[in-house]
Design a protein around this motif. Structure first.
Motif, PDB file in Angstrom:
ATOM      1  N   HIS A  37      -4.891  13.649  -4.231  1.00  0.00           N
ATOM      2  CA  HIS A  37      -4.174  12.951  -3.164  1.00  0.00           C
ATOM      3  C   HIS A  37      -5.078  12.741  -1.963  1.00  0.00           C
ATOM      4  N   ILE A  38      -4.875  11.616  -1.297  1.00  0.00           N
ATOM      5  CA  ILE A  38      -5.447  11.395   0.029  1.00  0.00           C
ATOM      6  C   ILE A  38      -4.253  11.452   0.979  1.00  0.00           C
ATOM      7  N   VAL A  39      -4.375  12.271   2.035  1.00  0.00           N
ATOM      8  CA  VAL A  39      -3.238  12.551   2.919  1.00  0.00           C
ATOM      9  C   VAL A  39      -3.719  12.529   4.364  1.00  0.00           C
ATOM     10  N   ALA A  40      -2.900  11.977   5.239  1.00  0.00           N
ATOM     11  CA  ALA A  40      -3.190  12.034   6.674  1.00  0.00           C
ATOM     12  C   ALA A  40      -1.875  12.129   7.438  1.00  0.00           C
ATOM     13  N   THR A  41      -1.901  12.904   8.523  1.00  0.00           N
ATOM     14  CA  THR A  41      -0.732  13.010   9.391  1.00  0.00           C
ATOM     15  C   THR A  41      -1.190  13.273  10.819  1.00  0.00           C
ATOM     16  N   ASN A  42      -0.394  12.806  11.761  1.00  0.00           N
ATOM     17  CA  ASN A  42      -0.628  13.172  13.159  1.00  0.00           C
ATOM     18  C   ASN A  42       0.519  14.039  13.679  1.00  0.00           C
ATOM     19  N   GLY A  43       1.376  14.482  12.782  1.00  0.00           N
ATOM     20  CA  GLY A  43       2.522  15.304  13.157  1.00  0.00           C
ATOM     21  C   GLY A  43       3.803  14.507  13.296  1.00  0.00           C
ATOM     22  N   ASN A  44       3.691  13.178  13.472  1.00  0.00           N
ATOM     23  CA  ASN A  44       4.868  12.316  13.581  1.00  0.00           C
ATOM     24  C   ASN A  44       5.034  11.408  12.371  1.00  0.00           C
ATOM     25  N   ILE A  45       3.915  11.052  11.744  1.00  0.00           N
ATOM     26  CA  ILE A  45       3.916  10.213  10.556  1.00  0.00           C
ATOM     27  C   ILE A  45       3.015  10.859   9.519  1.00  0.00           C
ATOM     28  N   LEU A  46       3.217  10.487   8.261  1.00  0.00           N
ATOM     29  CA  LEU A  46       2.390  11.030   7.195  1.00  0.00           C
ATOM     30  C   LEU A  46       2.141   9.951   6.160  1.00  0.00           C
ATOM     31  N   PHE A  47       0.894   9.851   5.708  1.00  0.00           N
ATOM     32  CA  PHE A  47       0.519   8.944   4.625  1.00  0.00           C
ATOM     33  C   PHE A  47       0.014   9.779   3.463  1.00  0.00           C
ATOM     34  N   LYS A  48       0.447   9.429   2.250  1.00  0.00           N
ATOM     35  CA  LYS A  48      -0.036  10.118   1.048  1.00  0.00           C
ATOM     36  C   LYS A  48      -0.160   9.107  -0.075  1.00  0.00           C
ATOM     37  N   SER A  49      -1.257   9.173  -0.800  1.00  0.00           N
ATOM     38  CA  SER A  49      -1.442   8.320  -1.967  1.00  0.00           C
ATOM     39  C   SER A  49      -2.320   9.034  -2.978  1.00  0.00           C
TER      40      SER A  49
END
Length: 194
Positions: A37-49
């Motif tokens: 998985h590639i994942v990123a978040t700033n604490g308010n939104i999250l992207f995962k693929s």
């Protein structure tokens, strides 16, 4: 680490959702997980693929260990792939298929348990809607593209919003719930009436 190549759209999407200057330094980059998985978040939104280091191979390939990567700069929209070229175990360069180079570092730390905030089911009963900051919705265009059509589902477990797009089948975008003044007033009125 060995050099590897990833779809540039996934990198751009993750970078759009990562934090930029958080004191939670591990959020100032995106996660490439050993589970693929590639994942990123700033604490308010999250992207995962999902990602695959070798899309031409019949077997999916991944990195050996979870790595939090912070890239300096912005991957151009006309780039299709990003090759990670390692100088040592903690830094290197990303080279796009167009020949642009961007330095990166591997951030030391443990990434948050991102699976915990991803909703497993959507609401089947009546929903009174949700509240979110509009700049978070603007990030959707960076993640999925400005002409993308997205499905939006209101989750039951944690009241988050799950966004998916046919254009990027394995990618999800999660908007974390926030309280609106309207919601606060409604809840206050119910408590006062009781």
């Amino acid at each position: 680490m060995k050099n590897f190549t990833i779809d540039a759209q996934l990198i751009r999407s993750a970078m759009a959702c990562q934090d930029k200057k958080s004191v939670r330094y591990h959020l100032n980059g995106f996660l490439l997980s050993a589970s693929g998985h590639i994942v990123a978040t700033n604490g308010n939104i999250l992207f995962k693929s999902d990602y695959n280091l070798n899309p031409d191979s019949p077997e999916p390939s991944h990195i050996e260990a979870d790595s939090i990567i912070r890239i300096e700069g912005t991957i151009p929209l006309n780039s299709y792939t990003c090759e990670f070229l390692f100088k040592d175990d903690f830094s290197g360069h990303v080279q796009t298929d167009k020949g642009k180079l961007f330095p990166f570092v591997i951030v030391d730390g443990k990434y948050p348990d991102y699976e915990r905030v991803i909703p497993e089911s959507s609401r089947s009963e009546y929903s009174n809607g949700f509240a979110c900051n509009v700049t978070l919705l603007a990030t959707l265009a960076k993640v999925f593209g400005k002409d993308a059509i997205v499905d939006i589902e209101h989750a039951t477990e944690n009241d988050s919003i799950l966004v998916t797009c046919l254009k990027m089948e394995s990618a999800i975008f999660v908007l974390m719930p926030c309280r609106s003044d309207k919601e606060y007033r409604r809840n206050f009125a119910v408590k006062k009436a009781a």
